[in-house]
Design a protein around this motif. Structure first.
Motif, PDB file in Angstrom:
ATOM      1  N   LYS A 131       0.840  -1.206   0.000  1.00 49.71           N
ATOM      2  CA  LYS A 131       0.000   0.000   0.000  1.00 49.71           C
ATOM      3  C   LYS A 131       0.876   1.258   0.000  1.00 49.71           C
ATOM      4  CE  LYS A 131      -3.408  -2.451   2.671  1.00 49.71           C
ATOM      5  NZ  LYS A 131      -3.951  -2.634   4.008  1.00 49.71           N
ATOM      6  N   SER A 145     -10.859  11.322   3.888  1.00 49.40           N
ATOM      7  CA  SER A 145     -11.965  10.393   4.143  1.00 49.40           C
ATOM      8  C   SER A 145     -11.896   9.194   3.197  1.00 49.40           C
ATOM      9  CB  SER A 145     -13.310  11.103   4.041  1.00 49.40           C
ATOM     10  OG  SER A 145     -13.401  11.767   2.821  1.00 49.40           O
ATOM     11  N   MET A 146     -11.271   9.377   2.030  1.00 49.42           N
ATOM     12  CA  MET A 146     -11.099   8.254   1.103  1.00 49.42           C
ATOM     13  C   MET A 146      -9.978   7.334   1.590  1.00 49.42           C
ATOM     14  SD  MET A 146     -13.061   8.006  -1.378  1.00 49.42           S
ATOM     15  CE  MET A 146     -14.353   8.914  -2.118  1.00 49.42           C
ATOM     16  N   TYR A 147      -8.863   7.947   1.996  1.00 48.76           N
ATOM     17  CA  TYR A 147      -7.723   7.133   2.413  1.00 48.76           C
ATOM     18  C   TYR A 147      -7.987   6.422   3.745  1.00 48.76           C
ATOM     19  CZ  TYR A 147      -4.728   9.070  -1.250  1.00 48.76           C
ATOM     20  OH  TYR A 147      -4.179   9.407  -2.458  1.00 48.76           O
ATOM     21  N   PHE A 148      -8.492   7.187   4.709  1.00 52.98           N
ATOM     22  CA  PHE A 148      -8.574   6.614   6.062  1.00 52.98           C
ATOM     23  C   PHE A 148      -9.839   5.797   6.298  1.00 52.98           C
ATOM     24  CE2 PHE A 148      -5.618  10.276   6.762  1.00 52.98           C
ATOM     25  CZ  PHE A 148      -4.492   9.469   6.751  1.00 52.98           C
ATOM     26  N   SER A 149     -10.753   5.755   5.312  1.00 52.81           N
ATOM     27  CA  SER A 149     -11.864   4.813   5.441  1.00 52.81           C
ATOM     28  C   SER A 149     -11.444   3.462   4.852  1.00 52.81           C
ATOM     29  CB  SER A 149     -13.108   5.345   4.738  1.00 52.81           C
ATOM     30  OG  SER A 149     -12.871   5.479   3.354  1.00 52.81           O
ATOM     31  N   ARG A 150     -10.189   3.372   4.467  1.00 51.77           N
ATOM     32  CA  ARG A 150      -9.625   2.124   3.937  1.00 51.77           C
ATOM     33  C   ARG A 150      -8.613   1.561   4.930  1.00 51.77           C
ATOM     34  NH1 ARG A 150     -11.098   1.695  -1.243  1.00 51.77           N
ATOM     35  NH2 ARG A 150     -12.356   3.496  -1.766  1.00 51.77           N
ATOM     36  N   PRO A 151      -8.200   0.318   4.713  1.00 47.36           N
ATOM     37  CA  PRO A 151      -7.246  -0.248   5.678  1.00 47.36           C
ATOM     38  C   PRO A 151      -5.845   0.328   5.506  1.00 47.36           C
ATOM     39  CG  PRO A 151      -7.756  -1.845   3.964  1.00 47.36           C
ATOM     40  CD  PRO A 151      -8.629  -0.674   3.715  1.00 47.36           C
ATOM     41  N   LEU A 152      -5.727   1.619   5.753  1.00 48.66           N
ATOM     42  CA  LEU A 152      -4.443   2.314   5.619  1.00 48.66           C
ATOM     43  C   LEU A 152      -4.155   3.042   6.929  1.00 48.66           C
ATOM     44  CD1 LEU A 152      -2.208   3.252   3.482  1.00 48.66           C
ATOM     45  CD2 LEU A 152      -3.561   5.329   3.287  1.00 48.66           C
ATOM     46  N   LYS A 153      -3.012   2.693   7.535  1.00 45.47           N
ATOM     47  CA  LYS A 153      -2.647   3.349   8.801  1.00 45.47           C
ATOM     48  C   LYS A 153      -2.124   4.753   8.517  1.00 45.47           C
ATOM     49  CE  LYS A 153      -1.444  -0.446  11.804  1.00 45.47           C
ATOM     50  NZ  LYS A 153      -0.467  -0.976  12.726  1.00 45.47           N
ATOM     51  N   ARG A 154      -2.279   5.621   9.494  1.00 50.29           N
ATOM     52  CA  ARG A 154      -1.783   6.993   9.333  1.00 50.29           C
ATOM     53  C   ARG A 154      -0.270   6.992   9.123  1.00 50.29           C
ATOM     54  NH1 ARG A 154      -5.485   6.524  13.435  1.00 50.29           N
ATOM     55  NH2 ARG A 154      -7.330   7.797  13.208  1.00 50.29           N
TER      56      ARG A 154
END
Lengths: 287, 319
Positions: free
Chosen positions: A24, A109-118
């Motif tokens: 990712k 909201s697109m990135y963090f509503s996915r399984p992507l850590k900050r």
């Protein structure tokens, strides 16, 4: 042409394997690098940064002797790595929009509503900044070195002996990229428009120089020089990495402040910026 | 899909931002499958609830599970199996729909080739097959909504959260979007949560509704049953003092309220209610102009539950 309605196609399920964190991060890097490449300004800057690579072809082989090889190499490299103007401009243009644009486009909201850590998001941004900054710094440094070897009539042993020059240049560029990267990403996370990040980076570099020099002259205390970003980088460049000072842009430094202190200041700034960027991202998400 | 595990299960779930209580002790259990409408006025706590369910914010108190996974500790795993369509526009300039959807698929962990193939599929599915290579900024509002739906579908999520999916769409586009939502909901393995302020849309596609107000759960249940329950009322229009009549009704244990120019009497399924009403009206010599059942819709349900709740809150505060 046969027109098919939406419903007639129907919803299809997907069965596939999902990749891990590193994939990712790399996807984010690839996307950002491709996206940045569409900017005309970045293309212009990178072309200018590659001019020394062209120049090196015009240097007569007879001038590349054992004594002069360091000077030729360093002068070519420092042409595009002038600390006060060139690098902040490149860093600002490349990194200024990395977070600011996502914020403006409401992409969080697109990135963090996915399984992507900050942390992975930041790693992706740092990775893309590093990749893009390598194009005008680390890659030309390698090509210039190879061309000088190819053109000169010096023995291979001389170049093996001089290979520290390439290693030290790379290490120096890496320090520059990490420092400017942490600064510009933090600025990018706080500004609304990416151009303010470019201006902000210039202001930090110039103001830190100005204030540190005024305090140094007024108090005659060398320690104040550590407040200058440029001084710290030059101090590391000259004393710590053993790279010679460019005669084109900068004056020789006094050798009174330990390069380790400059190194500590740079590590401090980088760490503080990384923490502040992460905190800023957390607060942006809460908004 | 793990059978028997609720899609969403919360117990006393609360979220405070400083002194503001955005979500107050939310306890719900939503089974897998079907379409659930999440309703509430602005500031009801719908968005915070979504963020809590996605594991994006940590609850102040209480517990919650999505597809059997803990929202406190398993946010990443939850987001891996959930698709989210936000209300606002969130697009990158200078990018076509295929690249945009594919990029978001890759961020979810899909391989490049898989993400590309799937991006084409979902864009065709949402009706953007012909426009998939166009830059998103040239799209109409309705087309942008479709792109947002496509990106939410790319990884084939089990739970789909749609925030105002028909906002800004023209009537035809709205109907198309609702048909798409209904089509997705036909798949047994899919659970859809739709937040919308357009009650007609919710009525058209949802089988269950959750109504929230001021961070609290007001009511939840099958849309049909909730609407039917509102039919347990009588509408009266009279010539005379309506307030006096309501007082008399309440003294006799009949619940009633004045709404516009009509009196709404609750509990009409009780056979004694109608005779009591007639007796009181005869005693008070009040002339009856209209006597009938209300036409109950989701809008009636929504307005009556919200206004009842606000009235109760006001009484509690003044007491």
């Amino acid at each position: 042409m046969v027109h098919m309605s939406i419903e007639s196609l129907g919803y299809k399920e997907w069965e596939g394997e999902k990749q891990g964190r590193m994939y990712k991060i790399l996807s984010l890097i690839e996307y950002e690098v491709k996206h940045a490449w569409s900017s005309t300004w970045i293309k212009i800057l990178i072309i200018i940064a590659w001019l020394p690579v062209l120049i090196v072809f015009f240097i007569p082989p007879t001038e590349i002797n054992e004594e002069g090889v360091d000077r030729i190499y360093y002068d070519l490299i420092s042409f595009t790595t002038n600390l006060t103007i060139w690098l902040p401009l490149m860093a600002g243009l490349i990194g200024g929009g990395l977070i600011a644009n996502d914020k403006n486009n409401k992409m969080f909201s697109m990135y963090f509503s996915r399984p992507l850590k900050r942390e992975d998001y930041i790693a992706g941004k740092v990775g893309s900044f590093t990749a893009l900054m390598s194009i005008p710094t680390i890659i030309p440094a390698l090509i210039i070195y190879i061309v000088i070897i190819g053109k000169s009539e010096l023995s291979l042993e001389v170049f093996i002996k001089k290979s520290w020059l390439l290693g030290a240049t790379w290490l120096y560029f890496f320090i520059l990229i990490v420092l400017f990267g942490s600064l510009v990403l933090f600025l990018s996370s706080v500004v609304k428009d990416s151009k303010y990040a470019v201006v902000g980076l210039f202001v930090i570099v110039i103001l830190s120089d100005l204030i540190a020099n005024i305090l140094w002259v007024a108090s005659d205390n060398e320690i104040y020089r550590l407040g200058s970003m440029t001084f710290n980088l030059q101090n590391i460049q000259i004393e710590f990495l053993g790279l010679e000072q460019s005669t084109i842009f900068n004056a020789r430094l006094d050798e009174l402040v330990s390069p380790w202190k400059s190194f500590a200041v740079i590590i401090g700034i980088t760490s503080a910026m990384a923490v502040l960027t992460l905190l800023r991202l957390l607060s942006l998400e809460e908004e | 899909m793990v059978k028997g595990v609720p899609a969403i299960e919360t117990f006393s779930l609360s979220k405070n931002y400083g002194f503001v209580k955005a979500v107050k002790e939310l306890t719900v259990s939503i089974p897998q499958g079907g379409t659930i409408g999440l309703l509430g006025p602005n500031g009801a706590g719908k968005s915070t609830t979504i963020r809590l369910l996605l594991g994006l914010v940590i609850p102040s108190f209480g517990e919650g599970k999505v597809l059997g996974m803990d929202i406190r500790t398993e946010g990443l795993k939850i987001r891996d199996r959930v698709g989210y369509m936000p209300e606002h526009d969130c697009f990158v300039p200078d990018i076509d729909a295929v690249k945009y959807v594919m990029h978001l698929g890759r961020i979810t962990g899909m391989l490049k080739a898989d993400a590309l193939r799937r991006a084409h599929e979902v864009l065709y599915y949402v009706g953007l097959g012909e426009s998939r290579y166009r830059k998103i900024e040239t799209f109409s509002l309705g087309m942008k909504q479709r792109v947002k739906l496509a990106q939410a579908l790319i990884h084939d999520p089990e739970l789909l959260i749609l925030d105002e999916p028909t906002t800004g769409m023209d009537p035809d586009g709205r109907i198309d979007m609702l048909e798409l939502i209904k089509d997705i909901a036909k798949h047994e393995s899919k659970t859809l949560i739709m937040c919308s302020h357009i009650l007609a849309d919710v009525e058209r596609v949802c089988d269950t509704v959750v109504i929230m107000n001021r961070g609290k759960l007001i009511t939840m249940g099958s849309l049909k049953e909730l609407v039917e329950s509102k039919k347990d009322a009588i509408i009266l229009r009279v010539k005379g003092d309506s307030n006096l009549l309501i007082d008399k009704f309440e003294r006799e244990g009949i619940s009633a309220e004045l709404r516009d120019d009509a009196i709404v009497v609750f509990g009409s399924n009780d056979p004694s209610t109608k005779s009591k009403i007639m007796k009181i009206m005869a005693e008070e010599k009040i002339q009856l102009r209209y006597f009938g059942k209300p036409t109950a819709s989701l809008e009636d349900l929504f307005l009556s539950t919200i206004s009842y709740e606000e009235e109760a809150e006001r009484r509690k505060t003044s007491a």
